[in-house]
Design a protein around this motif. Structure first.
Motif, PDB file in Angstrom:
ATOM      1  N   GLN A   1       0.711  -1.407  -0.104  1.00 42.90           N
ATOM      2  CA  GLN A   1      -0.057   0.121   0.286  1.00 42.90           C
ATOM      3  C   GLN A   1       1.160   1.050  -0.212  1.00 42.90           C
ATOM      4  N   GLN A   2       1.929   0.902   0.593  1.00 39.55           N
ATOM      5  CA  GLN A   2       3.319   2.392   0.165  1.00 39.55           C
ATOM      6  C   GLN A   2       3.319   2.250  -0.782  1.00 39.55           C
ATOM      7  N   VAL A   3       4.669   1.443  -1.218  1.00 41.21           N
ATOM      8  CA  VAL A   3       4.030   1.594  -2.719  1.00 41.21           C
ATOM      9  C   VAL A   3       3.895   1.829  -3.526  1.00 41.21           C
ATOM     10  N   ARG A   4       1.721   2.036  -4.443  1.00 49.11           N
ATOM     11  CA  ARG A   4       1.312   2.097  -4.841  1.00 49.11           C
ATOM     12  C   ARG A   4       0.995   3.732  -3.820  1.00 49.11           C
ATOM     13  N   ALA A   5       1.202   4.532  -3.390  1.00 50.10           N
ATOM     14  CA  ALA A   5       0.506   5.487  -2.793  1.00 50.10           C
ATOM     15  C   ALA A   5       2.261   6.503  -3.279  1.00 50.10           C
ATOM     16  N   LEU A   6       3.146   6.325  -3.189  1.00 46.83           N
ATOM     17  CA  LEU A   6       4.145   7.035  -3.684  1.00 46.83           C
ATOM     18  C   LEU A   6       4.728   6.729  -5.178  1.00 46.83           C
ATOM     19  N   LEU A   7       3.932   5.417  -6.094  1.00 46.10           N
ATOM     20  CA  LEU A   7       3.715   5.019  -7.468  1.00 46.10           C
ATOM     21  C   LEU A   7       2.144   6.134  -7.403  1.00 46.10           C
ATOM     22  N   ALA A   8       1.834   6.716  -7.459  1.00 47.07           N
ATOM     23  CA  ALA A   8       0.320   7.260  -6.885  1.00 47.07           C
ATOM     24  C   ALA A   8       0.806   8.676  -7.077  1.00 47.07           C
ATOM     25  N   ALA A   9       1.867   9.233  -5.669  1.00 50.33           N
ATOM     26  CA  ALA A   9       1.638  10.467  -5.601  1.00 50.33           C
ATOM     27  C   ALA A   9       2.238  10.969  -7.303  1.00 50.33           C
ATOM     28  N   ARG A  10       2.827  10.411  -8.070  1.00 45.93           N
ATOM     29  CA  ARG A  10       3.832  11.106  -8.860  1.00 45.93           C
ATOM     30  C   ARG A  10       3.187  10.911  -9.528  1.00 45.93           C
ATOM     31  N   ASP A  11       2.783  10.046  -9.840  1.00 47.73           N
ATOM     32  CA  ASP A  11       1.745  10.022 -11.220  1.00 47.73           C
ATOM     33  C   ASP A  11       1.931   8.507 -12.353  1.00 47.73           C
ATOM     34  N   LEU A  12       2.127   7.810 -11.442  1.00 46.21           N
ATOM     35  CA  LEU A  12       3.212   6.971 -12.492  1.00 46.21           C
ATOM     36  C   LEU A  12       2.604   5.860 -12.901  1.00 46.21           C
ATOM     37  N   ASP A  13       2.748   5.575 -14.127  1.00 49.98           N
ATOM     38  CA  ASP A  13       1.493   3.638 -14.769  1.00 49.98           C
ATOM     39  C   ASP A  13       2.487   2.611 -13.862  1.00 49.98           C
ATOM     40  N   TYR A  14       1.263   2.621 -13.374  1.00 56.17           N
ATOM     41  CA  TYR A  14       1.625   0.692 -12.774  1.00 56.17           C
ATOM     42  C   TYR A  14       0.637  -0.266 -12.943  1.00 56.17           C
TER      43      TYR A  14
ATOM     44  N   LEU B   1      -2.194  -3.537 -19.538  1.00 51.16           N
ATOM     45  CA  LEU B   1      -2.481  -2.924 -20.979  1.00 51.16           C
ATOM     46  C   LEU B   1      -3.713  -2.970 -21.370  1.00 51.16           C
ATOM     47  N   GLU B   2      -4.952  -3.693 -21.832  1.00 48.79           N
ATOM     48  CA  GLU B   2      -6.001  -3.359 -22.254  1.00 48.79           C
ATOM     49  C   GLU B   2      -6.909  -2.869 -21.029  1.00 48.79           C
ATOM     50  N   ALA B   3      -6.621  -2.606 -19.683  1.00 46.13           N
ATOM     51  CA  ALA B   3      -7.368  -1.474 -19.375  1.00 46.13           C
ATOM     52  C   ALA B   3      -6.844  -0.514 -18.907  1.00 46.13           C
ATOM     53  N   GLY B   4      -5.833  -0.145 -20.165  1.00 45.89           N
ATOM     54  CA  GLY B   4      -4.697   1.373 -19.806  1.00 45.89           C
ATOM     55  C   GLY B   4      -4.330   1.952 -18.833  1.00 45.89           C
ATOM     56  N   THR B   5      -4.060   1.148 -17.592  1.00 43.14           N
ATOM     57  CA  THR B   5      -2.897   1.419 -16.375  1.00 43.14           C
ATOM     58  C   THR B   5      -2.122   1.185 -16.519  1.00 43.14           C
ATOM     59  N   LEU B   6      -1.177   0.744 -18.147  1.00 43.64           N
ATOM     60  CA  LEU B   6       0.599   0.322 -18.600  1.00 43.64           C
ATOM     61  C   LEU B   6      -0.006   1.754 -20.352  1.00 43.64           C
ATOM     62  N   ALA B   7      -0.122   2.590 -19.436  1.00 41.73           N
ATOM     63  CA  ALA B   7      -0.708   3.223 -20.844  1.00 41.73           C
ATOM     64  C   ALA B   7      -0.252   3.891 -21.615  1.00 41.73           C
ATOM     65  N   ASP B   8       1.485   3.656 -21.583  1.00 40.43           N
ATOM     66  CA  ASP B   8       2.924   4.551 -21.563  1.00 40.43           C
ATOM     67  C   ASP B   8       3.081   3.195 -22.977  1.00 40.43           C
ATOM     68  N   LEU B   9       2.805   1.873 -22.663  1.00 35.85           N
ATOM     69  CA  LEU B   9       3.380   1.250 -22.388  1.00 35.85           C
ATOM     70  C   LEU B   9       2.489  -0.008 -23.886  1.00 35.85           C
ATOM     71  N   ALA B  10       1.475   0.559 -23.701  1.00 36.78           N
ATOM     72  CA  ALA B  10       0.330   0.337 -24.523  1.00 36.78           C
ATOM     73  C   ALA B  10       0.659   1.183 -25.662  1.00 36.78           C
ATOM     74  N   GLU B  11       0.770   2.489 -25.565  1.00 38.78           N
ATOM     75  CA  GLU B  11       0.746   2.985 -27.047  1.00 38.78           C
ATOM     76  C   GLU B  11       1.725   3.230 -27.477  1.00 38.78           C
ATOM     77  N   ALA B  12       3.091   2.787 -27.286  1.00 40.27           N
ATOM     78  CA  ALA B  12       4.267   3.239 -27.584  1.00 40.27           C
ATOM     79  C   ALA B  12       3.873   1.957 -28.395  1.00 40.27           C
TER      80      ALA B  12
END
Length: 376
Positions: free
Chosen positions: A306-319, A360-371
């Protein structure tokens, strides 16, 4: 003559005992009388000192795991020192996605082609057709080659250094970073790094002795004795001592995440890594690896995730977080190696692969899916 005769009889007796143990070990391992519980063990000579990473794998290396349970599994490294095929460019290979991580990405206890990275390299449509499933149009358009850069015990400091070193010749077009919950560990503190320092300073066992020990350890007799020793020691433990090693490890991780120093180190390394990737203009996705204790007892063990998720969300990183995909499975133990809450069985790797495709299908790895889509 009496001494010679006694020595000869002693030798014959030892040979007889060895042959009996060989036969017992052969039956145990070849006919799967009981599921082995001893560890995998990385082969002698796999690790070598590295001036900047502390340690890395020997390029073009080939040997089998030396633990008692997985000696049938081969570890082969490419010219870049990773457990994968040569990273040289191939005609029409599509987007090159480097998957960074520790032993979870490396895949101990499973064949190289059973890992989630190999699964991701297979055509999605072909795998779905064999399973009788349909594939979304967005998934049909994926066009990539997934490169496995997993090295056991690597942590965030190693990932930063790999990015600084241009991924040791992998030349990726995008990066998928796999995070294990103890990735805050300093580079120099992990076991392989300490062994590499001793080796570089000459404080290590001669190579020829290590190889003889490894050869003896591959005999059925030695493996069977090791297995019996492990089971006997486990049987003699008290109820409290029987807590699995990786449960104890996870308790340590939970306690470590309560310390400001570790949280700050993780956040600092995360920022350093993402800055480097951004400077190189590489699409980035992050993958969180589900852990058995956190799945089985989230109230006690799920805090770090949960702490890792919070760190990633605060930085707006795709995960991508496959936790729920794993939690829905009826038999969690079938997804992890024996007495291991971190490393996956082939079924676990397959599920991880499917979860990544779902992300990838749901868009939570949007940059990779687009690339990875045609016409990028």
């Amino acid at each position: 003559m009496g001494m010679v005769r006694r020595l000869l009889l002693g030798f014959v007796w030892l040979l007889f005992v060895f042959l009996l143990l060989q036969l017992a070990g052969f039956v145990f391992y070849q006919f799967v009388v009981s599921r082995p519980i001893s560890g995998y063990g990385y082969p002698t000579g796999l690790e070598q000192p590295h001036a900047e990473l502390g340690y890395h794998y020997q390029p073009n290396f080939s040997a089998r795991f030396k633990g008692t349970a997985y000696q049938h599994i081969l570890i082969e490294t490419n010219p870049q020192g990773f457990r994968d095929a040569d990273f040289a460019h191939r005609s029409g290979e599509g987007l090159r996605v480097a998957v960074l991580g520790d032993s979870v990405v490396l895949g101990p206890g499973v064949e190289a082609d059973e890992r989630f990275t190999s699964c991701l390299n297979e055509p999605v449509t072909a795998r779905a057709a064999s399973a009788g499933q349909s594939v979304a149009s967005s998934m049909q358009s994926l066009d990539w080659r997934v490169l496995n850069l997993g090295v056991h015990a690597y942590s965030f400091g190693h990932y930063v250094k790999l990015a600084e070193l241009d991924f040791l010749g992998a030349e990726p077009d995008a990066v998928l970073l796999g995070i294990t919950l103890n990735d805050f560990a300093p580079m120099q503190s992990v076991g392989p790094a300490r062994r590499a320092r001793r080796q570089a300073e000459g404080w290590h066992k001669p190579e020829w002795i290590a190889r003889i020990q490894a050869r003896i350890g591959r005999t059925y007799a030695a493996r069977f004795l090791d297995e019996l020793d492990t089971r006997l020691r486990y049987a003699l433990l008290s109820a409290d001592e029987r807590e699995a090693y990786h449960t104890t490890w996870m308790r340590t991780v939970v306690e470590a995440w309560q310390q400001d120093e570790n949280r700050e180190r993780f956040a600092t390394r995360l920022d350093q890594f993402t800055d480097l990737i951004e400077q190189r203009g590489l699409p980035l996705g992050i993958l969180l690896f589900p852990e058995l204790n956190a799945l089985s007892d989230p109230a006690t063990f799920d805090g770090p995730r949960q702490q890792v998720r919070a760190l990633l969300a605060a930085r707006d990183l795709d995960y991508c977080d496959p936790y729920d995909d794993f939690a829905r499975q009826p038999d969690l133990d079938a997804l992890f190696l024996v007495r291991d809450s971190v490393h996956y069985t082939p079924r676990g790797h397959q599920l991880l692969c499917e979860a990544i495709e779902r992300c990838l299908e749901a868009g939570t790895l949007a940059d990779l899916a687009e690339a990875s889509s045609p016409g990028r």
